[in-house]
Write an enzyme that holds these catalytic residues in place. Structure first.
Site, PDB file in Angstrom:
ATOM      1  N   TYR A 142      40.171  52.714  54.343  1.00 10.02           N
ATOM      2  CA  TYR A 142      38.789  53.054  54.012  1.00 10.02           C
ATOM      3  C   TYR A 142      38.126  53.892  55.099  1.00 10.02           C
ATOM      4  O   TYR A 142      37.212  54.660  54.819  1.00 10.02           O
ATOM      5  CB  TYR A 142      37.958  51.784  53.811  1.00 10.02           C
ATOM      6  N   LYS A 192      52.239  44.329  53.748  1.00  8.63           N
ATOM      7  CA  LYS A 192      53.370  45.062  53.164  1.00  8.63           C
ATOM      8  C   LYS A 192      54.305  45.409  54.317  1.00  8.63           C
ATOM      9  O   LYS A 192      54.602  46.586  54.583  1.00  8.63           O
ATOM     10  CB  LYS A 192      52.837  46.306  52.410  1.00  8.63           C
ATOM     11  N   ASP A 224      52.534  42.925  46.801  1.00  7.27           N
ATOM     12  CA  ASP A 224      52.946  42.983  45.386  1.00  7.27           C
ATOM     13  C   ASP A 224      53.258  41.585  44.866  1.00  7.27           C
ATOM     14  O   ASP A 224      52.854  41.209  43.762  1.00  7.27           O
ATOM     15  CB  ASP A 224      54.132  43.952  45.194  1.00  7.27           C
ATOM     16  N   ASP A 248      40.498  44.439  48.654  1.00  6.53           N
ATOM     17  CA  ASP A 248      39.669  44.955  47.566  1.00  6.53           C
ATOM     18  C   ASP A 248      40.340  44.636  46.231  1.00  6.53           C
ATOM     19  O   ASP A 248      39.707  44.128  45.306  1.00  6.53           O
ATOM     20  CB  ASP A 248      39.502  46.470  47.731  1.00  6.53           C
ATOM     21  N   ASP A 252      39.400  41.263  43.405  1.00 11.16           N
ATOM     22  CA  ASP A 252      39.045  41.457  41.991  1.00 11.16           C
ATOM     23  C   ASP A 252      39.971  40.640  41.097  1.00 11.16           C
ATOM     24  O   ASP A 252      39.539  40.032  40.118  1.00 11.16           O
ATOM     25  CB  ASP A 252      39.162  42.939  41.579  1.00 11.16           C
TER      26      ASP A 252
HETATM   27  C1  IPM Z   1      33.915  46.137  46.616  1.00 11.46           C
HETATM   28  C2  IPM Z   1      33.763  47.456  45.944  1.00 11.46           C
HETATM   29  C3  IPM Z   1      33.582  48.520  47.011  1.00 11.46           C
HETATM   30  C4  IPM Z   1      34.832  48.542  47.866  1.00 11.46           C
HETATM   31  C5  IPM Z   1      33.234  49.919  46.470  1.00 11.46           C
HETATM   32  C6  IPM Z   1      32.023  49.887  45.580  1.00 11.46           C
HETATM   33  C7  IPM Z   1      33.056  50.913  47.572  1.00 11.46           C
HETATM   34  O1  IPM Z   1      34.843  47.719  45.122  1.00 11.46           O
HETATM   35  O2  IPM Z   1      32.986  45.716  47.325  1.00 11.46           O
HETATM   36  O3  IPM Z   1      34.948  45.494  46.428  1.00 11.46           O
HETATM   37  O4  IPM Z   1      35.826  49.209  47.517  1.00 11.46           O
HETATM   38  O5  IPM Z   1      34.844  47.885  48.908  1.00 11.46           O
HETATM   39 MG    MG Z   2      36.198  46.080  44.945  1.00 13.24          MG
END
Ligand code: IPM
Ligand code: MG
Length: 361
Positions: A142, A192, A224, A248, A252
């Site tokens: 990032y 990884k 993975d 990230d 999710d």
């Molecule tokens: C998160 C989001 C952010 C990230 C985006 C919106 C920049 O996906 O907070 O997980 O990738 O960190």
């Molecule tokens: Mg995210």
């Protein structure tokens, strides 16, 4: 006690959900005798529209001067087409970096009241689902340099650098171990290391740091495999610690298997200074302004703020209890509606009001 919050509603459903969290905050203040002052500032697309950039100086200054930051969400299709350099997301990345918020705690747990909305089979979920992803938030691909796009051999190439200094790995590893120590005492470090040098260093430093935490059981997993294990047997995990990009993605995944991404809060913490609290879901532009959004993730982010920034554990418990009570009584926003006949569908504002009413000492 008096606390000064910097509130950044942002875009899409951000303003609606943040308004409900502020309402609950106000009620906690009344019931427990605290004074929370909220100063609202611009971030993301809203800031681009008003000032030309996603993170105005005034916002950053106010955030730095606050005791804690509450954020809604940023981004939306409206700003997708503009200059890549001024995307709303840059506001979020910028504030994380500027406040030094290197540790992102993302608890993903299945609320017993919402077991029906879990998208895994009951036999897979087994003893329930309660994982904390500790994501490194200010390093890796990032932020690594060099990055960019240029012409090479007559075509466009683009590149990013996944880079970690030992000190960055060590400090997030510590947060992982400390988090595990307060919970199930199991830490899984995800990397990884079979391919990436940066992961090999990651693993070495995590192993070194583990010597300081003999009471925590450490394991390692390739990313993975971790992605697969999260859906195959999620109850094997207690705390996961991982680098920015892997975190990230995995956070999710961990969130959605609980079936209720609209329920999950997060905390971003640094070394001292204000922490930042936000729901893990996005700005949901399709339902913005329609009173359909679920404010509970933002409300629960207030609870995390009480614990991590203010040490107000009774107040945090009061928020968690109020949310559980509302769910037990059958109130649901659209995203968490199941098939149950006793469920009562409510909008964003009503949900916030129901939680606020149930705040008790
Ligand atoms: C998160 C989001 C952010 C990230 C985006 C919106 C920049 O996906 O907070 O997980 O990738 O960190
Ligand atoms: Mg995210």
């Amino acid at each position: 006690m008096k606390y000064k919050l910097c509130v950044l509603p942002g875009d899409g459903i951000g303003p609606e959900i943040v308004a409900q969290a502020e309402r609950v905050l106000g009620k906690v203040g009344e019931v427990f005798g605290h004074e929370f002052t909220c100063e609202t500032h611009l971030i993301g697309g809203a800031a681009i529209d008003a000032t030309g950039g996603p993170l105005p100086e005034a916002t950053l200054a106010a955030a730095k001067a606050s005791d804690a930051v509450l954020l809604g969400a940023v981004g939306g299709p409206k700003w997708d087409a503009i200059d890549k350099a001024v995307r709303p997301e840059k506001g979020l990345l910028g504030i994380r970096k500027e406040l030094g918020l290197f540790a992102n705690l993302r608890p993903a747990r299945l609320f017993p009241e919402l077991a029906a909305s879990c998208c895994l089979r009951p036999d897979i979920v087994g003893q329930g689902l309660d994982v904390v992803v500790v994501r490194e938030l200010t390093g890796g691909a990032y932020f690594g340099q060099p990055r960019g796009e240029e012409m090479r051999g007559g075509e466009r190439v683009a590149f990013n650098t996944m880079l970690y200094a030992e000190s960055e790995i060590r400090r997030i590893a510590k947060v992982g171990f400390e988090t595990a120590r307060k919970r199930g005492k199991k830490l899984c470090s995800v990397d990884k290391a079979n391919v990436l040098e940066v992961s090999q260093l990651w693993r070495e430093v995590v192993v070194e740091e583990s010597k300081n935490y003999p009471d925590v059981e450490l394991s390692h997993m390739y990313v993975d495999n971790a992605a697969m294990q999260l859906v195959r047997a999620p109850s094997q995990f207690d705390v996961i610690v991982t680098e920015n990009l892997f975190g990230d993605i995995l956070s999710d995944e961990a969130a959605i298997i609980t079936g209720s991404i609209g329920m999950l809060p997060s905390a971003s913490l640094g070394a001292g200074g204000p922490g930042l609290y936000e729901p893990i879901h996005g700005s949901a532009p399709d339902i913005a302004g329609k009173d359909l959004a679920n404010p509970l993730a933002t409300i629960l982010s207030i609870s995390m703020m009480f614990v991590h920034s203010f040490g107000l554990t009774d107040e945090a418990a009061a928020v968690d209890k109020a949310v559980a009570e509302v769910l037990r009584e059958g109130f649901r926003t659209g995203d968490i509606m199941g098939a149950g006949k006793t469920e009562k569908r409510v909008g964003c504002a009503e949900m916030g009001g129901l939680v606020a009413e149930r705040i008790r000492r």
